[in-house]
Write a protein that holds these residues in place. Sequence first.
Motif, PDB file in Angstrom:
ATOM      1  N   GLU A   1       0.842  -1.180   0.000  1.00  0.00           N
ATOM      2  CA  GLU A   1       0.000   0.000   0.000  1.00  0.00           C
ATOM      3  C   GLU A   1       0.880   1.234   0.000  1.00  0.00           C
ATOM      4  N   THR A   2       0.316   2.355  -0.392  1.00  0.00           N
ATOM      5  CA  THR A   2       1.077   3.600  -0.358  1.00  0.00           C
ATOM      6  C   THR A   2       0.251   4.682   0.311  1.00  0.00           C
ATOM      7  N   THR A   3       0.948   5.608   0.931  1.00  0.00           N
ATOM      8  CA  THR A   3       0.336   6.801   1.506  1.00  0.00           C
ATOM      9  C   THR A   3       1.011   7.998   0.895  1.00  0.00           C
ATOM     10  N   ALA A   4       0.292   8.775   0.102  1.00  0.00           N
ATOM     11  CA  ALA A   4       0.865   9.933  -0.586  1.00  0.00           C
ATOM     12  C   ALA A   4       2.123   9.529  -1.344  1.00  0.00           C
ATOM     13  N   GLY A   5       2.069   8.346  -1.989  1.00  0.00           N
ATOM     14  CA  GLY A   5       3.187   7.905  -2.807  1.00  0.00           C
ATOM     15  C   GLY A   5       4.268   7.165  -2.047  1.00  0.00           C
ATOM     16  N   VAL A   6       4.200   7.132  -0.706  1.00  0.00           N
ATOM     17  CA  VAL A   6       5.216   6.450   0.094  1.00  0.00           C
ATOM     18  C   VAL A   6       4.709   5.058   0.452  1.00  0.00           C
ATOM     19  N   PRO A   7       5.483   4.006   0.182  1.00  0.00           N
ATOM     20  CA  PRO A   7       5.023   2.648   0.473  1.00  0.00           C
ATOM     21  C   PRO A   7       4.734   2.438   1.957  1.00  0.00           C
ATOM     22  N   VAL A   8       3.758   1.597   2.217  1.00  0.00           N
ATOM     23  CA  VAL A   8       3.411   1.193   3.572  1.00  0.00           C
ATOM     24  C   VAL A   8       3.318  -0.325   3.583  1.00  0.00           C
ATOM     25  N   GLY A   9       3.976  -0.975   4.531  1.00  0.00           N
ATOM     26  CA  GLY A   9       3.900  -2.425   4.630  1.00  0.00           C
ATOM     27  C   GLY A   9       4.641  -3.161   3.545  1.00  0.00           C
ATOM     28  N   ASN A  10       5.660  -2.529   2.972  1.00  0.00           N
ATOM     29  CA  ASN A  10       6.470  -3.193   1.937  1.00  0.00           C
ATOM     30  C   ASN A  10       7.587  -3.983   2.625  1.00  0.00           C
ATOM     31  N   ALA A  11       7.230  -5.140   3.173  1.00  0.00           N
ATOM     32  CA  ALA A  11       8.166  -5.919   3.977  1.00  0.00           C
ATOM     33  C   ALA A  11       9.215  -6.587   3.092  1.00  0.00           C
ATOM     34  N   VAL A  12      10.432  -6.742   3.638  1.00  0.00           N
ATOM     35  CA  VAL A  12      11.515  -7.450   2.953  1.00  0.00           C
ATOM     36  C   VAL A  12      12.142  -8.436   3.921  1.00  0.00           C
ATOM     37  N   ASN A  13      12.675  -9.504   3.355  1.00  0.00           N
ATOM     38  CA  ASN A  13      13.374 -10.545   4.126  1.00  0.00           C
ATOM     39  C   ASN A  13      14.515 -11.049   3.257  1.00  0.00           C
ATOM     40  N   TRP A  14      15.715 -10.526   3.509  1.00  0.00           N
ATOM     41  CA  TRP A  14      16.881 -10.858   2.688  1.00  0.00           C
ATOM     42  C   TRP A  14      17.893 -11.606   3.543  1.00  0.00           C
ATOM     43  N   GLN A  15      18.295 -12.792   3.085  1.00  0.00           N
ATOM     44  CA  GLN A  15      19.196 -13.641   3.837  1.00  0.00           C
ATOM     45  C   GLN A  15      20.335 -14.121   2.943  1.00  0.00           C
ATOM     46  N   THR A  16      21.552 -14.047   3.472  1.00  0.00           N
ATOM     47  CA  THR A  16      22.700 -14.671   2.818  1.00  0.00           C
ATOM     48  C   THR A  16      23.412 -15.534   3.854  1.00  0.00           C
ATOM     49  N   GLU A  17      24.511 -16.106   3.453  1.00  0.00           N
ATOM     50  CA  GLU A  17      25.281 -16.960   4.360  1.00  0.00           C
ATOM     51  C   GLU A  17      25.772 -16.193   5.579  1.00  0.00           C
ATOM     52  N   THR A  18      25.996 -14.878   5.417  1.00  0.00           N
ATOM     53  CA  THR A  18      26.616 -14.107   6.500  1.00  0.00           C
ATOM     54  C   THR A  18      25.801 -12.912   6.969  1.00  0.00           C
ATOM     55  N   VAL A  19      24.707 -12.567   6.278  1.00  0.00           N
ATOM     56  CA  VAL A  19      23.921 -11.381   6.632  1.00  0.00           C
ATOM     57  C   VAL A  19      22.437 -11.726   6.644  1.00  0.00           C
ATOM     58  N   SER A  20      21.714 -11.193   7.627  1.00  0.00           N
ATOM     59  CA  SER A  20      20.265 -11.345   7.716  1.00  0.00           C
ATOM     60  C   SER A  20      19.641  -9.965   7.867  1.00  0.00           C
ATOM     61  N   LEU A  21      18.688  -9.628   6.982  1.00  0.00           N
ATOM     62  CA  LEU A  21      18.001  -8.337   7.047  1.00  0.00           C
ATOM     63  C   LEU A  21      16.511  -8.558   6.860  1.00  0.00           C
ATOM     64  N   THR A  22      15.716  -8.112   7.819  1.00  0.00           N
ATOM     65  CA  THR A  22      14.267  -8.097   7.678  1.00  0.00           C
ATOM     66  C   THR A  22      13.761  -6.720   8.072  1.00  0.00           C
ATOM     67  N   ALA A  23      12.659  -6.306   7.464  1.00  0.00           N
ATOM     68  CA  ALA A  23      12.028  -5.028   7.797  1.00  0.00           C
ATOM     69  C   ALA A  23      10.564  -5.094   7.427  1.00  0.00           C
ATOM     70  N   ASP A  24       9.740  -4.390   8.188  1.00  0.00           N
ATOM     71  CA  ASP A  24       8.309  -4.351   7.904  1.00  0.00           C
ATOM     72  C   ASP A  24       7.979  -3.403   6.762  1.00  0.00           C
ATOM     73  N   ASN A  25       8.890  -2.490   6.456  1.00  0.00           N
ATOM     74  CA  ASN A  25       8.683  -1.570   5.337  1.00  0.00           C
ATOM     75  C   ASN A  25      10.042  -1.135   4.808  1.00  0.00           C
ATOM     76  N   PHE A  26      10.154  -0.988   3.475  1.00  0.00           N
ATOM     77  CA  PHE A  26      11.426  -0.622   2.849  1.00  0.00           C
ATOM     78  C   PHE A  26      11.153   0.123   1.555  1.00  0.00           C
ATOM     79  N   TYR A  27      11.935   1.169   1.291  1.00  0.00           N
ATOM     80  CA  TYR A  27      11.931   1.793  -0.029  1.00  0.00           C
ATOM     81  C   TYR A  27      13.155   2.677  -0.188  1.00  0.00           C
TER      82      TYR A  27
END
Length: 664
Positions: A200-226
Motif C-alpha cells: 500500500e502507499t500513503t501519498a506515494g510512500v510505500p506502507v507495509g512493503n516488507a523485505v526478508n533478505w538472507q545470505t550466508e553471512t547477513v540477515s536483514l528483515t524489515a516491515d517496510n522498505f523503499y
Amino acid sequence: MTRKSLVLWVLVGIAAVALHGFAPDTAAQDDTLSQTYDDPGGVITLNYPEGWIADKYFGIIFIANSQAALEGELDTVEPGELQINLMAGASYEVGLPESGTALEAAEMLLAEAATDPGVVSTTGPDALEGFQYDAAKLTATQGTVDVLAIIIIADDQHTAMLLAGAPQGEMVQYEETILAIAKSIQFVDGGGAAVEESAETTAGVPVGNAVNWQTETVSLTADNFYITAGGQIFTAAVDGVDVSGDPGDEAYTTLEVTWQEYGVPMRLYMYFESDGTIWQAFEMRTYDGSPDGEWITYEGDTFTTPLGQAYQVMSFSRQYNDDGLYFENLQLQAFTSGEAAGADTAVENAGEVAEAITLPTTIAGPEECRNVAVSIQDYSSEYNDLYGPLNLLDNNAETGWSSSGYDSTEYVTVGLRGVQTVYGVLLNSYSPSVGYDKDSIQDFEIRITTADGEQKIVYTGQAAFQQGYQSYVFEPVETDHLQFMFLSTYGGGYFEAADIMICAADSSLTPVFVSGQEIRQWASSAIATSQYTDTNWSAMQATGAPDAPNCGDYGAAWASSTVNGIDELVVYFDTPVFPTQVNIYQNYNPGAISSITLLLAGGSDGPPVPFSADPGTSCPGVFTVNIPVELQGQLIEGVAILVDQSNHTGWNEIDAVELVGYTP
C-alpha cells in the motif's frame, strides 16, 4: 559574481559539463520537433528539433543545438549556440514556490533577478496562452547573453522550469522553437510509471512493503522498505530480486541486492566490517535511478552492534540530497555464520557499573568534558537535511536537530570512540537560532543496550531550558554508545536540541600534546584544483580572517570554476600545531563540503577526519570540525577541504579557514 545570477533564479548552478556519448556536433537548421526525449527519472516527456542534443546530468535536462553549446556555460554561450536547462518535478525540487500560479512564480523570480548587478535588463513576466498547463515566461539580459525562462505548473507535484541562453540579439531566432519545446512537455501521470509494488502507499510512500533478505553471512528483515532516487520510489516489490553477497572472512562481508524497476537497474549494497568485538556497516550504496545506474554512496559507520547480536530499530533512514534509503522495524545482523576473530573477547561488561572512580557531581562546561562522541548510529526523524542529528555533535549552538513531527517521542543513538567509562552528559537544548519551540523537551532518558541485548536506563529526568550547556551526571557505566529518548509534550511544538557532549573518564583520552600553548590562526596561503579567476574568487581569498560581509556571492571568498564539480581547496598555516579544531567560514550555499584531510608538517598527506561532511551550515556560518583525539598527536601545517557540488545547488564559497591547536 554575475556569472550566477540568472541561474540562481531557479536554484540551479550550471557551468561547463563534460558529457560524452552524444550525437555528432551539428547546428541543424531544421526546427521541426521530430525527436522525443523521455526523462529517465520518469517525470516528463518532451519533443525537440532534429539534430539537437538532449540528455540528463545531475538531475537537470540539457538541450542544445550543438555539442559545443552543450558543453559550454549557459551564461557564456558563443555565437550560434543555444543551451537549454530544464528541471522538472515537485515545486520544491525545481526551486519554485510551493503554491501559486506560473505567473506569480515568474514575478517572484523576476523581482529577485532585478536586484542582481549582473542582470543588465529584464522584461516581463507574461502569461502564456495555448499551453496545456499553466505557464509564464520572462526574459532578461545578463552580460552578453539573452536569457528566456519559462515556468510551467500543473500542480504542486508537477512543475517545470526551462532556462535558455543565447548570445545577445540571437534569442529572437530561437524563441518560437523554445516555446514549442515547452508546449510539448507532458508530465507523466503521477510523476512516473505505475509503481511496481504490492505494498500500500500513503501519498506515494510505500506502507507495509516488507523485505526478508538472507545470505550466508547477513540477515536483514524489515516491515517496510523503499529507496528514493531520481524522482522515483523503488520498493524491490518486483520479480527477479537477487540477494547475494561476498562471504568475505571474519573481518569483512557484504549484502548485495539487485533488481530492475521502472525499466532501470537498482542496487542496494551494504559493506560490513568486524574487529572481533563489534560489527558495523562502514558504507552503503544505492543506484541513482538513471538508465546507466550511477552510485549514490552513504559513508560512515552505521549499525554498530556487539558481535553475535542483531541491530534493531523502529525507524531508520539515510539521505543524500533528495535521495534516500528507508526501513521501518529493521532487524539486521552481519557475520551470522561462524565467529569473527577474537569473538570470545566481546565486551561482556558493556552496561555494567564501572570500577569506583572519583567523579564530579556536576560538570561546569565543555572544558571539563572530554567528549567521546564520534557518530550518530540511529535516530527517529529529522525535519530536513539542515536540521539533521549530526548537528548535535558539531559544538555549534547555531545548528541543531529537529524532529519531523509534533508532540512526539524522539530518540538518537550516539556512538562513542570505543568502550568508555561514561559518567555525564552536557546537553544544550536551547539556541537563539534553532527553531521556535526551544523548550519542547519535557522529559528525557539516557539508555544503553547491554551485552545481552537488554536496555538499561542510566539517567531519567527533565531538561533544564537555559541557554548553553546543562550538565547531567549519573553513575559511571562502561559502554560504546548512549541512546537519548526525548518526550516532547509542548503544545504543537517540534522537538529541537542544539548540542550533546558525552563526558568520559578514560585516561587514554588525555590530550596527546604535552607542552606548548593553544593558538588560533588563519590560513596564510592556499591552492585549489580550480578557481573562478586568479583574483576575485581565487584560492587566496580563503586566507586571512573572514571578510565577506554577509551571506551572499562575494569575490572576497574562494569559489570553484564550475558549479557542479568536485574540487579541493588546500590551505596552509604559518605555525605547525597538534590540531584540535578546524573552523571553515562559508558565505554562500554551505553544505557541499564532503570531508577534510589533515596535512602533516613536512608536506605529506595526513589522515582524513571522520564525520567531517558539512550537514548544512547556516549562511553565513562556521562549519566546525572537532579533531578526534587519536588524530591530535601529529603536527600538521595544512588542511585539505573536499567540496562536492555535483548534487548541490549553487556555488559553495569559502571565506576563511581557522586552525586551532597546540604548539609543540
